[in-house]
Scaffold this active site. Structure first.
Site, mmCIF file in Angstrom:
data_model
loop_
_atom_site.group_PDB
_atom_site.id
_atom_site.type_symbol
_atom_site.label_atom_id
_atom_site.label_comp_id
_atom_site.label_asym_id
_atom_site.label_seq_id
_atom_site.Cartn_x
_atom_site.Cartn_y
_atom_site.Cartn_z
ATOM 1 C CG ASP A 1 4.166 63.336 18.273
ATOM 2 O OD1 ASP A 1 3.328 63.154 19.154
ATOM 3 O OD2 ASP A 1 5.146 64.075 18.439
ATOM 4 C CE LYS B 1 5.170 59.752 20.471
ATOM 5 N NZ LYS B 1 6.093 60.909 20.662
ATOM 6 C CB VAL C 1 9.437 56.057 21.472
ATOM 7 C CG1 VAL C 1 8.404 55.774 22.540
ATOM 8 C CG2 VAL C 1 8.754 56.533 20.190
HETATM 9 P P1 IMP Z 1 4.222 64.655 13.707
HETATM 10 O O1 IMP Z 1 4.351 65.599 12.535
HETATM 11 O O2 IMP Z 1 4.122 65.398 15.006
HETATM 12 O O3 IMP Z 1 3.157 63.615 13.551
HETATM 13 O O4 IMP Z 1 5.591 63.907 13.849
HETATM 14 C C1 IMP Z 1 6.043 63.088 12.866
HETATM 15 C C2 IMP Z 1 7.546 62.916 12.904
HETATM 16 O O5 IMP Z 1 8.140 63.385 14.107
HETATM 17 C C3 IMP Z 1 7.869 61.458 12.819
HETATM 18 O O6 IMP Z 1 8.010 61.030 11.498
HETATM 19 C C4 IMP Z 1 9.177 61.375 13.575
HETATM 20 O O7 IMP Z 1 10.252 61.609 12.697
HETATM 21 C C5 IMP Z 1 9.108 62.483 14.577
HETATM 22 N N1 IMP Z 1 8.678 61.964 15.908
HETATM 23 C C6 IMP Z 1 7.452 62.047 16.465
HETATM 24 N N2 IMP Z 1 7.417 61.480 17.675
HETATM 25 C C7 IMP Z 1 8.677 61.022 17.894
HETATM 26 C C8 IMP Z 1 9.293 60.308 18.997
HETATM 27 O O8 IMP Z 1 8.672 59.978 20.026
HETATM 28 N N3 IMP Z 1 10.602 59.989 18.831
HETATM 29 C C9 IMP Z 1 11.327 60.318 17.727
HETATM 30 N N4 IMP Z 1 10.795 60.978 16.679
HETATM 31 C C10 IMP Z 1 9.485 61.329 16.769
#
Ligand code: IMP
Length: 180
Positions: A108, A136, A158
């Protein structure tokens, strides 16, 4: 596909990737891994909790020898990435001189992978690549290269296929997006 919409707590979600679409994409990524990692005995490193379903399906597409290891990281609270990444359960398998494939449910903001990739360097792996079912691109805050991408999706929340909302929804076989 059974239900096109689900309600979890106060929120409504509708299907955006069906189990058939997911299975086809996982098979394609598996085929790429079979070419890229033949005779390399990779270590699949699953990022818990969300990646357990994707990892289980993906490793069964891999035809060579491999190991599967797990780490537990967390940065999400409810529907928002906190940016504060914590390692809850660390690495129990040696990855020194091994080819590592991190399996992630979703990238994300990229905060989690950005921090984790730096931590992994200390264990001196031979190589590290990321396989993420979902990315994303419009939410990314870091320059992270995801070698194996299932689907690029808009920056919406999601659930399903391992992904949760406050602990719920991981068991859904399809992927659902939060409705406006
Ligand atoms: P990041 O550190 O922002 O890249 O997020 C990574 C983690 O956040 C992922 O491994 C997911 O566990 C959680 N995550 C990110 N986007 C979503 C979503 O849309 N739905 C559910 N969990 C999410």
């Amino acid at each position: 596909m059974k239900n096109k919409t689900v309600r979890l707590r106060e929120l409504n979600f509708s299907v955006t990737k069906t189990r058939e679409q997911i299975a086809a994409r996982v098979r394609q990524i598996g085929a790429n891994l079979n070419l890229d990692y033949a005779n390399k005995k990779p270590v699949f490193l699953a990022v818990l909790n969300g990646a357990y379903v994707f990892t289980a399906d993906l490793v069964r597409e891999f035809e060579g020898e491999c190991e599967v290891a797990f780490v537990k990281l967390s940065s999400y609270a409810g529907k928002e990435s906190t940016g504060d990444v914590a390692t809850r359960i660390g690495l129990a398998t040696s990855i020194k001189n091994r080819h590592v494939i991190i399996t992630e449910d979703i990238v994300d903001t990229g905060n989690t992978m950005h921090k984790f990739l730096r931590e992994l360097e200390e264990f001196e792996p031979a190589s590290v690549e990321i396989a993420a079912l979902l990315v994303k691109p419009d939410a990314l805050l870091h320059d992270i290269s995801v070698r194996y991408v299932g689907f690029n999706i808009p920056p919406d929340f999601v659930i399903g296929y391992g992904l949760d909302y406050d602990g719920l929804g991981r068991n859904l076989p399809d992927i659902y997006t939060l409705e406006e």
